[in-house]
Each structure stands twice: as structure tokens, then as C-alpha cells.
Motif scaffolding. Structure first.
Motif, PDB file in Angstrom:
ATOM      1  N   SER A 125     -28.318   2.269  36.087  1.00 13.27           N
ATOM      2  CA  SER A 125     -28.162   1.764  34.586  1.00 13.27           C
ATOM      3  C   SER A 125     -28.935   2.809  33.588  1.00 13.27           C
ATOM      4  O   SER A 125     -28.533   3.181  32.554  1.00 13.27           O
ATOM      5  CB  SER A 125     -28.463   0.571  34.383  1.00 13.27           C
ATOM      6  OG  SER A 125     -29.993   0.198  34.595  1.00 13.27           O
ATOM      7  N   ILE A 126     -30.041   3.398  34.218  1.00 12.34           N
ATOM      8  CA  ILE A 126     -30.941   4.265  33.316  1.00 12.34           C
ATOM      9  C   ILE A 126     -30.066   5.729  33.163  1.00 12.34           C
ATOM     10  O   ILE A 126     -29.837   6.056  32.135  1.00 12.34           O
ATOM     11  CB  ILE A 126     -32.066   4.649  34.172  1.00 12.34           C
ATOM     12  CG1 ILE A 126     -33.057   3.380  33.896  1.00 12.34           C
ATOM     13  CG2 ILE A 126     -32.969   5.785  33.365  1.00 12.34           C
ATOM     14  CD1 ILE A 126     -34.528   3.347  34.797  1.00 12.34           C
ATOM     15  N   GLY A 127     -29.344   6.166  34.321  1.00 15.18           N
ATOM     16  CA  GLY A 127     -28.654   7.194  34.268  1.00 15.18           C
ATOM     17  C   GLY A 127     -27.444   7.148  33.433  1.00 15.18           C
ATOM     18  O   GLY A 127     -27.169   8.229  32.654  1.00 15.18           O
ATOM     19  N   LEU A 128     -26.712   5.754  33.500  1.00 12.83           N
ATOM     20  CA  LEU A 128     -25.410   5.749  32.813  1.00 12.83           C
ATOM     21  C   LEU A 128     -25.747   5.652  31.477  1.00 12.83           C
ATOM     22  O   LEU A 128     -24.957   6.234  30.537  1.00 12.83           O
ATOM     23  CB  LEU A 128     -24.798   4.471  33.260  1.00 12.83           C
ATOM     24  CG  LEU A 128     -23.921   4.442  34.613  1.00 12.83           C
ATOM     25  CD1 LEU A 128     -23.333   3.192  34.896  1.00 12.83           C
ATOM     26  CD2 LEU A 128     -22.788   5.438  34.426  1.00 12.83           C
ATOM     27  N   THR A 129     -26.847   4.973  30.920  1.00 13.45           N
ATOM     28  CA  THR A 129     -27.094   4.932  29.709  1.00 13.45           C
ATOM     29  C   THR A 129     -27.457   6.438  28.923  1.00 13.45           C
ATOM     30  O   THR A 129     -26.858   6.738  27.893  1.00 13.45           O
ATOM     31  CB  THR A 129     -28.453   4.100  29.145  1.00 13.45           C
ATOM     32  OG1 THR A 129     -28.102   2.661  29.815  1.00 13.45           O
ATOM     33  CG2 THR A 129     -28.911   4.006  27.807  1.00 13.45           C
ATOM     34  N   MET A 130     -28.053   7.272  29.448  1.00 12.94           N
ATOM     35  CA  MET A 130     -28.103   8.400  28.999  1.00 12.94           C
ATOM     36  C   MET A 130     -27.083   9.089  28.894  1.00 12.94           C
ATOM     37  O   MET A 130     -26.516   9.988  27.933  1.00 12.94           O
ATOM     38  CB  MET A 130     -29.327   9.322  29.945  1.00 12.94           C
ATOM     39  CG  MET A 130     -30.873   8.725  29.715  1.00 12.94           C
ATOM     40  SD  MET A 130     -32.046   9.791  30.536  1.00 12.94           S
ATOM     41  CE  MET A 130     -31.504   9.454  32.339  1.00 12.94           C
ATOM     42  N   TYR A 131     -26.350   9.136  29.954  1.00 12.99           N
ATOM     43  CA  TYR A 131     -24.967   9.949  29.910  1.00 12.99           C
ATOM     44  C   TYR A 131     -23.985   9.272  29.107  1.00 12.99           C
ATOM     45  O   TYR A 131     -23.356  10.225  28.589  1.00 12.99           O
ATOM     46  CB  TYR A 131     -24.277   9.732  31.647  1.00 12.99           C
ATOM     47  CG  TYR A 131     -22.937  10.402  31.665  1.00 12.99           C
ATOM     48  CD1 TYR A 131     -22.629  11.781  31.422  1.00 12.99           C
ATOM     49  CD2 TYR A 131     -21.936   9.500  31.956  1.00 12.99           C
ATOM     50  CE1 TYR A 131     -21.324  12.231  31.816  1.00 12.99           C
ATOM     51  CE2 TYR A 131     -20.700   9.937  31.943  1.00 12.99           C
ATOM     52  CZ  TYR A 131     -20.489  11.295  31.947  1.00 12.99           C
ATOM     53  OH  TYR A 131     -19.240  11.971  31.877  1.00 12.99           O
ATOM     54  N   ASP A 132     -23.861   8.349  28.949  1.00 10.15           N
ATOM     55  CA  ASP A 132     -22.616   7.587  28.178  1.00 10.15           C
ATOM     56  C   ASP A 132     -23.094   7.999  26.492  1.00 10.15           C
ATOM     57  O   ASP A 132     -22.176   8.364  25.542  1.00 10.15           O
ATOM     58  CB  ASP A 132     -22.664   6.018  28.214  1.00 10.15           C
ATOM     59  CG  ASP A 132     -21.770   5.658  29.456  1.00 10.15           C
ATOM     60  OD1 ASP A 132     -21.226   6.603  30.131  1.00 10.15           O
ATOM     61  OD2 ASP A 132     -22.126   4.672  30.152  1.00 10.15           O
ATOM     62  N   VAL A 133     -24.320   7.689  26.347  1.00  8.24           N
ATOM     63  CA  VAL A 133     -24.673   8.304  24.834  1.00  8.24           C
ATOM     64  C   VAL A 133     -24.337   9.797  24.511  1.00  8.24           C
ATOM     65  O   VAL A 133     -23.603  10.024  23.480  1.00  8.24           O
ATOM     66  CB  VAL A 133     -26.268   7.973  24.671  1.00  8.24           C
ATOM     67  CG1 VAL A 133     -26.631   8.559  23.314  1.00  8.24           C
ATOM     68  CG2 VAL A 133     -26.642   6.676  24.455  1.00  8.24           C
ATOM     69  N   GLN A 134     -24.738  10.716  25.366  1.00 12.37           N
ATOM     70  CA  GLN A 134     -24.255  11.981  25.341  1.00 12.37           C
ATOM     71  C   GLN A 134     -23.037  12.170  25.379  1.00 12.37           C
ATOM     72  O   GLN A 134     -22.238  12.929  24.648  1.00 12.37           O
ATOM     73  CB  GLN A 134     -25.100  12.868  26.582  1.00 12.37           C
ATOM     74  CG  GLN A 134     -24.593  14.291  26.306  1.00 12.37           C
ATOM     75  CD  GLN A 134     -25.267  15.076  27.381  1.00 12.37           C
ATOM     76  OE1 GLN A 134     -24.793  15.138  28.578  1.00 12.37           O
ATOM     77  NE2 GLN A 134     -26.687  15.619  27.520  1.00 12.37           N
ATOM     78  N   LYS A 135     -22.113  11.467  26.087  1.00 14.01           N
ATOM     79  CA  LYS A 135     -20.665  11.453  26.399  1.00 14.01           C
ATOM     80  C   LYS A 135     -20.010  11.015  24.923  1.00 14.01           C
ATOM     81  O   LYS A 135     -18.856  11.710  24.388  1.00 14.01           O
ATOM     82  CB  LYS A 135     -20.183  10.790  27.375  1.00 14.01           C
ATOM     83  CG  LYS A 135     -18.690  10.889  27.670  1.00 14.01           C
ATOM     84  CD  LYS A 135     -18.218  10.204  28.799  1.00 14.01           C
ATOM     85  CE  LYS A 135     -18.288   8.769  28.809  1.00 14.01           C
ATOM     86  NZ  LYS A 135     -17.788   8.037  30.014  1.00 14.01           N
ATOM     87  N   ILE A 136     -20.557   9.946  24.341  1.00 12.42           N
ATOM     88  CA  ILE A 136     -20.091   9.524  23.103  1.00 12.42           C
ATOM     89  C   ILE A 136     -20.254  10.342  22.183  1.00 12.42           C
ATOM     90  O   ILE A 136     -19.443  10.792  21.044  1.00 12.42           O
ATOM     91  CB  ILE A 136     -20.748   8.247  22.604  1.00 12.42           C
ATOM     92  CG1 ILE A 136     -20.403   7.169  23.583  1.00 12.42           C
ATOM     93  CG2 ILE A 136     -20.522   7.870  21.235  1.00 12.42           C
ATOM     94  CD1 ILE A 136     -21.192   5.791  23.535  1.00 12.42           C
ATOM     95  N   LYS A 137     -21.258  11.118  21.918  1.00 12.93           N
ATOM     96  CA  LYS A 137     -21.658  12.178  20.884  1.00 12.93           C
ATOM     97  C   LYS A 137     -20.546  13.498  21.179  1.00 12.93           C
ATOM     98  O   LYS A 137     -20.033  14.014  20.263  1.00 12.93           O
ATOM     99  CB  LYS A 137     -23.138  12.748  20.933  1.00 12.93           C
ATOM    100  CG  LYS A 137     -23.603  13.838  20.280  1.00 12.93           C
ATOM    101  CD  LYS A 137     -25.004  14.222  20.467  1.00 12.93           C
ATOM    102  CE  LYS A 137     -25.657  15.367  19.635  1.00 12.93           C
ATOM    103  NZ  LYS A 137     -26.919  15.821  20.007  1.00 12.93           N
TER     104      LYS A 137
END
Length: 232
Positions: A178-190
Motif C-alpha cells: 500500500s505504501i508503494g501503491l500510494t506513491m505510484y498512484d499519486v504520480q500516475k494521477i499527476k
């Protein structure tokens, strides 16, 4: 003489950055609303006897609905109208909270609140990192998704084994994922906003992004609760 070319580029960049800021605020506002919907329905499913009995009687229906939403509805959110995407997101938040509400009845209210605030603080820090970092987090997201699927299948196996050790391991893997997904998903949304640049498609993308972050938050919260929660 003024360099009007550079001035125009600066103004365009400022406008684009403001658009990105507004987009990210919309994403996080939708996510917060989704968590609010979940909180209301989970509270009703725990504290209101009639609603709790209703939720328990239909527990397999909720599970089937979650699977149907995950595999049939959510992949089509990009092509829905914005209002349809909102309905799908908030419907999923309500159904998921009803389905997992019995788990919250196991833990004390104080430990649930404490875990929620720890999750919120962790999530906020990870979101800031994902938004500001220049490092490509694609590989992080890939490994995190492998971890999520691994936890899912291990959880299915553990239904039959009932192993506390396996549950502890899968929960630890889930928190890391979940830590990795949160960072990745925020970057992907951007990055998605950079591609779309606004308009109706960006409106739908904000809801899809909110759903992704909602899942990351709930996933982290549930598994942290297994470490930090005090049973009644």
C-alpha cells in the motif's frame, strides 16, 4: 524590449500548474467524500441492529457486488459520464464498507481511531512524495501490485489453513504494498493530467484517481489495524 515569448511561456506554465493543483484538489476531495460515505455505512452496519442484521443476511451479495464492481464496472469508468463515474465510485465505497464492517466490530473504537489517524498521516506523507518526486515510480507500482495479488491469493489459502503466522506475513506485505501503491498512484494521477490537460476526460480521470487513492487508503488502514488494533 520585453521577451514576450518567455513571458507567454511563463504565463502558460503558471496556468497549467494552477490547473494541476485544482485537479489534484478535486481528486483528494472525492477521495475524502468516499471515505466519508464508507464511514457512515460502516457505522450504521455496526451500531444499528436492524441495518446490521440486513447487512449480515446479504453478506454474500455484498461480496458478489464488490467483485462485480471491481471487474465489470470500474474498468468502464473512463468511458462513463462524469455523474455515472461518481455514482459508481460512491456506490463502491458504500458496498465495500458494509461488507467489511463486521471486522471493525472486533476492535475497540479508540484503536480504530488511532489507526485511522496514523494511516492518514502516513498517506499524506506518501502522497506528497509521489507528487513531488522526479523519480519514475512505475517499477514501484508494478511490484506493489504483485504484492497485492500475492496477499489476495494467500488470504484465500489462509481461509482453509487459518494460520496466524500467514496472516501476519500477508498483512505486513499488504502494508508495504500500500505504501508503494500510494506513491505510484499519486504520480500516475499527476501524469494523467499532463496528458489530458483538462476538459471532461480530466473530470472523469479525477474520479478514477480518487477511487485508486481510496483503495490505497482503505487497504493500508485495514492491514495496519491488524497490527495496531486492540480487540474488544
Amino acid at each position: 524590449m520585453k521577451d514576450y515569448t518567455n513571458l507567454s511561456q511563463t504565463q502558460t506554465k503558471a496556468g497549467f500548474d494552477e490547473g494541476l493543483r485544482q485537479h489534484m484538489l478535486k481528486v483528494f476531495n472525492y477521495m475524502a467524500l468516499g471515505l466519508g460515505v464508507s464511514g457512515i455505512f460502516a457505522y450504521l452496519a455496526i451500531t444499528v441492529p436492524a441495518f446490521a442484521a440486513f447487512a449480515h443476511q446479504l453478506r454474500w451479495v455484498w461480496f458478489a457486488a464488490i467483485l462485480a464492481m471491481a471487474f465489470l464496472v470500474m474498468p468502464r469508468m473512463h468511458t462513463m459520464s462524469e455523474s455515472g463515474a461518481k455514482a459508481a465510485f460512491f456506490g463502491y465505497a458504500a458496498i465495500l464498507s458494509i461488507a467489511i464492517a463486521p471486522m471493525f466490530a472486533i476492535y475497540t473504537g479508540e484503536s480504530i481511531a488511532r489507526t485511522f489517524f496514523v494511516t492518514a498521516a502516513t498517506f499524506a506523507s506518501l502522497s506528497i512524495f509521489g507528487y513531488t518526486t522526479k523519480k519514475d515510480l512505475t517499477s514501484v507500482g508494478t511490484f506493489a501490485m504483485i504484492g497485492v495479488w500475492g496477499v489476495f491469493f494467500a488470504g484465500l489459502v489462509n481461509i482453509f489453513l487459518g494460520s496466524p503466522a500467514l496472516m501476519f506475513i500477508t498483512s505486513a506485505v499488504a502494508v508495504v504494498a500500500s505504501i508503494g501503491l500510494t506513491m505510484y498512484d499519486v504520480q500516475k494521477i499527476k501524469q494523467t493530467y499532463y496528458v489530458l490537460g483538462g476538459g471532461e476526460a480530466a473530470g472523469r480521470a479525477a474520479i478514477v484517481g480518487a477511487l485508486q487513492l481510496y483503495f490505497d487508503f482503505v487497504y493500508m488502514f485495514i492491514h495496519l489495524l491488524q497490527f495496531m488494533g486492540n480487540r474488544r
